[in-house]
Design an enzyme around this catalytic site. Structure first.
Site, PDB file in Angstrom:
ATOM      1  N   CYS A  45      -7.680  -2.247 -15.354  1.00  0.00           N
ATOM      2  CA  CYS A  45      -8.603  -2.085 -14.225  1.00  0.00           C
ATOM      3  C   CYS A  45      -9.319  -3.419 -13.988  1.00  0.00           C
ATOM      4  CB  CYS A  45      -9.596  -0.977 -14.523  1.00  0.00           C
ATOM      5  SG  CYS A  45     -10.967  -0.891 -13.362  1.00  0.00           S
ATOM      6  N   HIS A  57     -17.186   2.390  -6.968  1.00  0.00           N
ATOM      7  CA  HIS A  57     -18.027   1.249  -6.601  1.00  0.00           C
ATOM      8  C   HIS A  57     -18.579   1.446  -5.200  1.00  0.00           C
ATOM      9  CE1 HIS A  57     -13.856   0.436  -5.423  1.00  0.00           C
ATOM     10  NE2 HIS A  57     -14.352  -0.207  -4.370  1.00  0.00           N
ATOM     11  N   HIS A  61     -20.018  -0.777  -1.858  1.00  0.00           N
ATOM     12  CA  HIS A  61     -20.099  -2.073  -1.190  1.00  0.00           C
ATOM     13  C   HIS A  61     -21.476  -2.173  -0.537  1.00  0.00           C
ATOM     14  CE1 HIS A  61     -15.627  -2.726  -1.252  1.00  0.00           C
ATOM     15  NE2 HIS A  61     -15.632  -1.399  -1.280  1.00  0.00           N
TER      16      HIS A  61
HETATM   17  P1  5GP Z   1     -12.113  -0.914  -2.317  1.00  0.00           P
HETATM   18  O1  5GP Z   1     -11.081  -1.382  -1.332  1.00  0.00           O
HETATM   19  O2  5GP Z   1     -11.466  -0.270  -3.523  1.00  0.00           O
HETATM   20  O3  5GP Z   1     -13.196  -0.092  -1.728  1.00  0.00           O
HETATM   21  O4  5GP Z   1     -12.863  -2.223  -2.805  1.00  0.00           O
HETATM   22  C1  5GP Z   1     -12.375  -3.094  -3.754  1.00  0.00           C
HETATM   23  C2  5GP Z   1     -13.044  -4.433  -3.494  1.00  0.00           C
HETATM   24  O5  5GP Z   1     -12.883  -5.250  -4.631  1.00  0.00           O
HETATM   25  C3  5GP Z   1     -12.437  -5.207  -2.305  1.00  0.00           C
HETATM   26  O6  5GP Z   1     -13.451  -5.462  -1.332  1.00  0.00           O
HETATM   27  C4  5GP Z   1     -11.911  -6.492  -2.931  1.00  0.00           C
HETATM   28  O7  5GP Z   1     -12.091  -7.621  -2.121  1.00  0.00           O
HETATM   29  C5  5GP Z   1     -12.709  -6.577  -4.221  1.00  0.00           C
HETATM   30  N1  5GP Z   1     -12.012  -7.262  -5.291  1.00  0.00           N
HETATM   31  C6  5GP Z   1     -10.725  -7.059  -5.692  1.00  0.00           C
HETATM   32  N2  5GP Z   1     -10.434  -7.855  -6.741  1.00  0.00           N
HETATM   33  C7  5GP Z   1     -11.553  -8.581  -7.003  1.00  0.00           C
HETATM   34  C8  5GP Z   1     -11.865  -9.588  -7.981  1.00  0.00           C
HETATM   35  O8  5GP Z   1     -11.046  -9.979  -8.823  1.00  0.00           O
HETATM   36  N3  5GP Z   1     -13.117 -10.103  -7.941  1.00  0.00           N
HETATM   37  C9  5GP Z   1     -14.060  -9.709  -7.022  1.00  0.00           C
HETATM   38  N4  5GP Z   1     -15.236 -10.276  -7.069  1.00  0.00           N
HETATM   39  N5  5GP Z   1     -13.798  -8.738  -6.107  1.00  0.00           N
HETATM   40  C10 5GP Z   1     -12.556  -8.199  -6.093  1.00  0.00           C
HETATM   41 ZN    ZN Z   2     -12.498   0.181 -14.603  1.00  0.00          ZN
END
Ligand code: 5GP
Ligand code: ZN
Length: 113
Positions: free
Chosen positions: A3, A99, A101
Site C-alpha cells: 500500500c 483518505h 483530500h
Molecule cells: P484517490 O484517487 O484514491 O482518491 O487518491 C489517491 C491520491 O494519492 C491521488 O490524488 C494521488 O495523486 C495521490 N498519490 C498517489 N501516490 C502518491 C505518492 O506516492 N505520494 C503522494 N504524496 N501522493 C500520492
Molecule cells: Zn495502507
C-alpha cells in the site's frame, strides 16, 4: 501489504508532511488538483474506503475531521476549502487506504454537487 500510503507512513516512500501525530498523517498530494491539495490518512490501514466505516471504527474519521481546521490553517486556507473522499470503483478511488483530500487555495469551480 503493498500500500503506497502505508509506505508513506513508514517512510519507505518520502512525502512532504503537513501534519503528523500518533494517529494520522497529512501530506501534499503528488499530483495536486488545486494550489493546495493535502491528503489526510489514518496511520493504521484498517479502513480501506468509506464503505468500510462502521460504528466501531468511525472514531478515526471524526478525529481526522477534528484536525482539518488546524491542517487547513497550516496551509493558509483562510477562505474555505473542499474535502473530498473517493470511494470504490464508481468513486474513482485509486488507493484503498481511506483518505480525505483537502483542496483549496483558489475558488474551486468544478462542482459535482
Ligand atoms: P484517490 O484517487 O484514491 O482518491 O487518491 C489517491 C491520491 O494519492 C491521488 O490524488 C494521488 O495523486 C495521490 N498519490 C498517489 N501516490 C502518491 C505518492 O506516492 N505520494 C503522494 N504524496 N501522493 C500520492
Ligand atoms: Zn495502507
Amino acid at each position: 501489504m503493498n500500500c503506497i500510503f502505508c509506505k508513506i507512513v513508514n517512510g519507505e516512500i518520502p512525502s512532504s508532511k503537513v501534519y503528523e501525530d500518533d494517529k494520522i498523517l497529512a501530506f501534499d498530494d503528488i499530483n495536486p488538483c488545486a494550489p493546495v491539495h493535502v491528503v489526510i490518512i489514518p496511520k493504521e490501514h484498517t479502513i480501506t474506503c468509506a464503505d468500510d466505516i462502521t460504528e466501531d471504527n468511525c472514531h478515526i474519521v471524526g478525529y481526522i475531521f477534528s484536525k482539518i481546521p488546524e491542517i487547513a490553517k497550516a496551509k493558509g486556507l483562510t477562505n474555505g476549502y473542499r474535502i473530498v473522499n473517493n470511494c470504490g470503483e464508481d468513486g474513482a478511488q485509486t488507493i484503498f487506504h481511506i483518505h480525505f483530500h483537502l483542496l483549496g487555495g483558489e475558488k474551486l469551480t468544478e462542482k459535482l454537487c
